[in-house]
Scaffold this motif. Structure first.
Motif, PDB file in Angstrom:
ATOM      1  N   PHE B   3      12.073   3.961   8.406  1.00 57.37           N
ATOM      2  CA  PHE B   3      11.739   4.917   9.229  1.00 57.37           C
ATOM      3  C   PHE B   3      12.696   5.892   9.284  1.00 57.37           C
ATOM      4  O   PHE B   3      12.463   7.158   9.134  1.00 57.37           O
ATOM      5  CB  PHE B   3      11.340   4.399  10.484  1.00 57.37           C
ATOM      6  N   LEU B   6      13.382   7.716   6.222  1.00 60.34           N
ATOM      7  CA  LEU B   6      12.365   8.627   6.073  1.00 60.34           C
ATOM      8  C   LEU B   6      12.084   9.732   6.711  1.00 60.34           C
ATOM      9  O   LEU B   6      11.153  10.666   6.476  1.00 60.34           O
ATOM     10  CB  LEU B   6      11.031   7.841   5.466  1.00 60.34           C
ATOM     11  N   LEU B  68       9.099   1.662  -5.518  1.00 61.05           N
ATOM     12  CA  LEU B  68       8.104   1.611  -4.785  1.00 61.05           C
ATOM     13  C   LEU B  68       8.159   0.434  -4.157  1.00 61.05           C
ATOM     14  O   LEU B  68       7.538   0.480  -2.810  1.00 61.05           O
ATOM     15  CB  LEU B  68       6.841   2.003  -5.435  1.00 61.05           C
ATOM     16  N   LEU B  71       8.672   0.104  -0.298  1.00 60.94           N
ATOM     17  CA  LEU B  71       7.579   0.598   0.671  1.00 60.94           C
ATOM     18  C   LEU B  71       6.800  -0.567   1.225  1.00 60.94           C
ATOM     19  O   LEU B  71       6.211  -0.259   2.212  1.00 60.94           O
ATOM     20  CB  LEU B  71       6.667   1.651  -0.013  1.00 60.94           C
ATOM     21  N   LEU B  74       7.257  -1.307   4.702  1.00 59.92           N
ATOM     22  CA  LEU B  74       6.676  -0.141   5.669  1.00 59.92           C
ATOM     23  C   LEU B  74       4.981  -0.601   5.821  1.00 59.92           C
ATOM     24  O   LEU B  74       4.391  -0.310   6.791  1.00 59.92           O
ATOM     25  CB  LEU B  74       6.539   1.068   5.036  1.00 59.92           C
ATOM     26  N   MET B  75       4.348  -0.912   4.779  1.00 57.11           N
ATOM     27  CA  MET B  75       3.029  -1.386   4.811  1.00 57.11           C
ATOM     28  C   MET B  75       2.544  -2.564   5.634  1.00 57.11           C
ATOM     29  O   MET B  75       1.906  -2.662   6.345  1.00 57.11           O
ATOM     30  CB  MET B  75       2.544  -1.458   3.303  1.00 57.11           C
ATOM     31  N   TRP B  77       4.514  -3.524   8.044  1.00 55.53           N
ATOM     32  CA  TRP B  77       4.737  -3.595   9.364  1.00 55.53           C
ATOM     33  C   TRP B  77       3.405  -2.522   9.924  1.00 55.53           C
ATOM     34  O   TRP B  77       2.991  -3.013  10.903  1.00 55.53           O
ATOM     35  CB  TRP B  77       5.773  -2.429   9.585  1.00 55.53           C
TER      36      TRP B  77
END
Lengths: 101, 101
Positions: B3, B6, B68, B71, B74-75, B77
């Motif tokens: 987080f 980004l 990728l 990521l 992130l997905m 979470w």
DNA sequence: TTGACGTATAACCGCAGGGATATATGTTCG
DNA sequence: CGAACATATATCCCTGCGGTTATACGTCAA
């Protein structure tokens, strides 16, 4: 705005707590946050402005709850990025196939 | 860490560009970033440390590309948070059903 | 080898923002 | 009303970090 809002560990912890345990008062959130009550209120204000939480006033208490719908843009963004990657991967596959022939 | 990495608009734009258009040199990224080349290099360093990009040296140029896979957390979470919300929603539904009887 | 080029690193600056303390605002209760 | 309580706001401090310029490092060409 979502990334920036969720970037701070303290603020993200507050949001996670609201997700896991549902509606909470400011006092309850403060007691487990490790920071002062004004700091918690400030974080809640940021989360609210980002649409990640709702507040509900009840007497002298304010109850906050997570608004999961606000996470949709985050999922969309992630999917979009992954999509670009896959598209390029498909292109590469096509290229390799054509080169193979 | 994701987080925070980004959260910055300039850095996120660089990452998005790498996702959309694939591998790019530092010079190419700089020319469309609106900031200086050292700033871009610094952002790329942060992205690399977060595992979001790879670098490949070719002569005096350095090519960066998006990773990728980074990521995924992130997905995960996001899904986890949404999951908590749904679980609580199910509980609420159950509660309402029981109250209805 | 020398100079131009591409990128990384160093050193510094300014400011956004997260933290604390103090206080204001609003609410319940005696 | 007045005091205790719950939260919000005001004010200030200070660190982190994104930006710049200057420069170092590695590579290619002549």
């Amino acid at each position: 705005m979502l990334f920036r809002t969720l970037a701070d560990p303290t603020r993200r912890a507050i949001f996670e707590r609201l997700c896991r345990q549902g509606e909470q008062t400011v006092g309850a959130l403060t007691s487990q946050s490790g920071v002062s009550q004004p700091a918690v209120s400030k974080h809640l204000g940021v989360l609210k402005q980002a649409g990640l939480v709702r507040d509900r006033h009840e007497g002298r208490q304010t109850h906050y709850s997570a608004q999961l719908g606000a996470l949709a843009p985050l999922m969309d963004w992630t999917r979009e990025m992954a999509g670009f990657w896959e598209a390029r991967f498909d292109d590469l596959e096509d290229l390799l196939k054509r080169m193979d022939q």
